[in-house]
Design a protein around this motif. Structure first.
Motif, PDB file in Angstrom:
ATOM      1  N   ASP A 192       0.785  -1.233   0.184  1.00 45.51           N
ATOM      2  CA  ASP A 192      -0.051   0.017   0.034  1.00 45.51           C
ATOM      3  C   ASP A 192       1.077   1.285   0.041  1.00 45.51           C
ATOM      4  OD1 ASP A 192      -2.378  -1.714  -0.060  1.00 45.51           O
ATOM      5  OD2 ASP A 192      -3.003  -1.197   2.119  1.00 45.51           O
ATOM      6  N   ASP A 193       2.153   1.100   0.654  1.00 50.25           N
ATOM      7  CA  ASP A 193       2.788   2.411   0.781  1.00 50.25           C
ATOM      8  C   ASP A 193       3.395   2.827  -0.614  1.00 50.25           C
ATOM      9  OD1 ASP A 193       2.654   2.497   3.449  1.00 50.25           O
ATOM     10  OD2 ASP A 193       4.443   1.582   3.901  1.00 50.25           O
ATOM     11  N   GLY A 196      -0.368   3.767  -3.028  1.00 52.59           N
ATOM     12  CA  GLY A 196      -1.248   4.900  -2.442  1.00 52.59           C
ATOM     13  C   GLY A 196      -2.609   4.570  -2.567  1.00 52.59           C
ATOM     14  N   ASP A 197      -3.568   5.782  -1.852  1.00 51.64           N
ATOM     15  CA  ASP A 197      -4.544   5.569  -1.585  1.00 51.64           C
ATOM     16  C   ASP A 197      -5.754   4.942  -2.794  1.00 51.64           C
ATOM     17  OD1 ASP A 197      -4.333   6.175   0.739  1.00 51.64           O
ATOM     18  OD2 ASP A 197      -4.955   8.255   0.614  1.00 51.64           O
ATOM     19  N   GLY A 198      -5.239   5.235  -3.942  1.00 54.01           N
ATOM     20  CA  GLY A 198      -6.147   4.821  -5.290  1.00 54.01           C
ATOM     21  C   GLY A 198      -5.951   3.578  -5.580  1.00 54.01           C
ATOM     22  N   LYS A 221      -4.586   0.874  -3.462  1.00 55.65           N
ATOM     23  CA  LYS A 221      -4.072   0.180  -2.337  1.00 55.65           C
ATOM     24  C   LYS A 221      -5.075  -1.036  -1.977  1.00 55.65           C
ATOM     25  CE  LYS A 221      -6.539   2.562   1.182  1.00 55.65           C
ATOM     26  NZ  LYS A 221      -6.364   3.606   2.437  1.00 55.65           N
ATOM     27  N   ASN A 222      -4.817  -1.743  -1.294  1.00 59.30           N
ATOM     28  CA  ASN A 222      -5.568  -3.022  -0.995  1.00 59.30           C
ATOM     29  C   ASN A 222      -7.157  -2.742  -0.442  1.00 59.30           C
ATOM     30  OD1 ASN A 222      -5.973  -5.959  -0.450  1.00 59.30           O
ATOM     31  ND2 ASN A 222      -5.709  -5.491   1.720  1.00 59.30           N
ATOM     32  N   THR A 270      -9.408  -1.654  -2.619  1.00 58.54           N
ATOM     33  CA  THR A 270      -9.755  -0.699  -3.652  1.00 58.54           C
ATOM     34  C   THR A 270     -10.616  -1.298  -4.836  1.00 58.54           C
ATOM     35  OG1 THR A 270      -7.831  -0.351  -4.718  1.00 58.54           O
ATOM     36  CG2 THR A 270      -8.399   1.288  -3.156  1.00 58.54           C
TER      37      THR A 270
END
Length: 288
Positions: free
Chosen positions: A264-265, A268-270, A272-273, A275
């Motif tokens: 995830d690092d 990023g948010d878009g 990541k696990n 989504t």
């Protein structure tokens, strides 16, 4: 091996079991997606990526057609949009986009239509003229912004990957000794190409054949000379759809590659696990 690649792999989880990986990824809640369709009846769609606004031309008629072979590649985010090429063009020496021949026209249209976006975003601290301007200098700058993007057709079952690089004209940066003999690539980037059982084997085989044009991955802590050819890195991004298709792809892939799931690092948010999107890194393994 490249130090930055080593650092990346050290922070990623290697995948060794296709069935276990499929179970772990598909047993969690997956957001309901629309497979990329934003406005399938519109002739153009506006998309914003990292603050840059792109206008993507699409063909509603083609999207709803029953052409032989389907319309994959005509959807937003696939072959015709040129969004990946536009986003990466400023950061790479050359980008080679491959798809079926029938998407070439719209791909070129979208590339040329949005070339000014790249030109404007890469020109910092300078005043830009309005979009409707007739500045010859600006047009020339826009054209140069995507001059490192080439489109060519690639049939996963019929074409020869070793001929791909021949469609790229050698530039000023390709003058190092021996580079003309290098038919391989630094990176293969696949975005949402895995969705059908019938495509799994030819897709994986094509990726492996391209990667064989460079050395296989061999872990080593020893520094290597800058002239040493690095293995081709494959980044496979896909939307979570059918677990059986994903498992079939991963099982086939593990025969040719070592596989890591990006954490995830890195994503990023878009992406990541959780989504609904998956991104894996592949390096061809040396055959025993």
């Amino acid at each position: 091996m490249n130090t930055r690649l080593q650092e990346l792999l050290a922070n990623c989880e290697e995948v060794t079991d296709a069935e276990e990986e499929a179970f772990l990824l598909f047993s969690q809640d997956i957001p309901t997606g629309n497979l990329g369709f934003l406005e399938p009846r519109a002739s153009t769609v506006d998309v914003t990526i990292r603050g840059n606004e792109y206008t993507v031309h699409q063909s509603p008629t083609l999207l709803s057609s029953s052409r032989a072979g389907g319309t994959t590649g005509a959807e937003l985010g696939c072959g015709i949009s040129a969004l990946v090429a536009l986003a990466l063009a400023p950061s790479v020496n050359h980008y080679l986009a491959t798809d079926q021949e029938y998407v070439r026209r719209l791909f070129r249209t979208n590339l040329e239509e949005n070339a000014s976006v790249i030109s404007a975003s890469s020109t910092k601290g300078k005043s830009a003229k309005p979009r409707g301007g007739k500045s010859t200098k600006k047009q020339s700058s826009s054209q140069n912004a995507t001059s490192n993007v080439t489109f060519t057709t690639l049939d996963w079952e019929l074409d020869q990957p070793e001929l791909l690089k021949g469609c790229i004209e050698a530039g000023d940066d390709d003058t190092d000794a021996g580079v003309e003999d290098d038919k391989g690539f630094d990176l293969i980037l696949s975005c949402d190409c895995i969705y059908n059982d019938a495509l799994v084997t030819p897709f994986v085989r094509t990726c492996a054949e391209i990667c064989r044009l460079r050395p296989a991955y061999e872990p080593s802590d020893e520094p290597q000379p800058p002239s040493t050819r690095q293995p081709t890195i494959c980044i496979i991004a896909q939307q979570q759809r059918a677990p059986d298709v994903f498992e079939a792809w991963l099982r086939e892939t593990l025969r040719e590659f070592r596989v890591w799931k990006l954490n995830d690092d890195v994503l990023g948010d878009g992406l990541k696990n959780g989504t609904g999107y998956l991104v894996h890194l592949l390096l061809r393994r040396e055959k025993n």
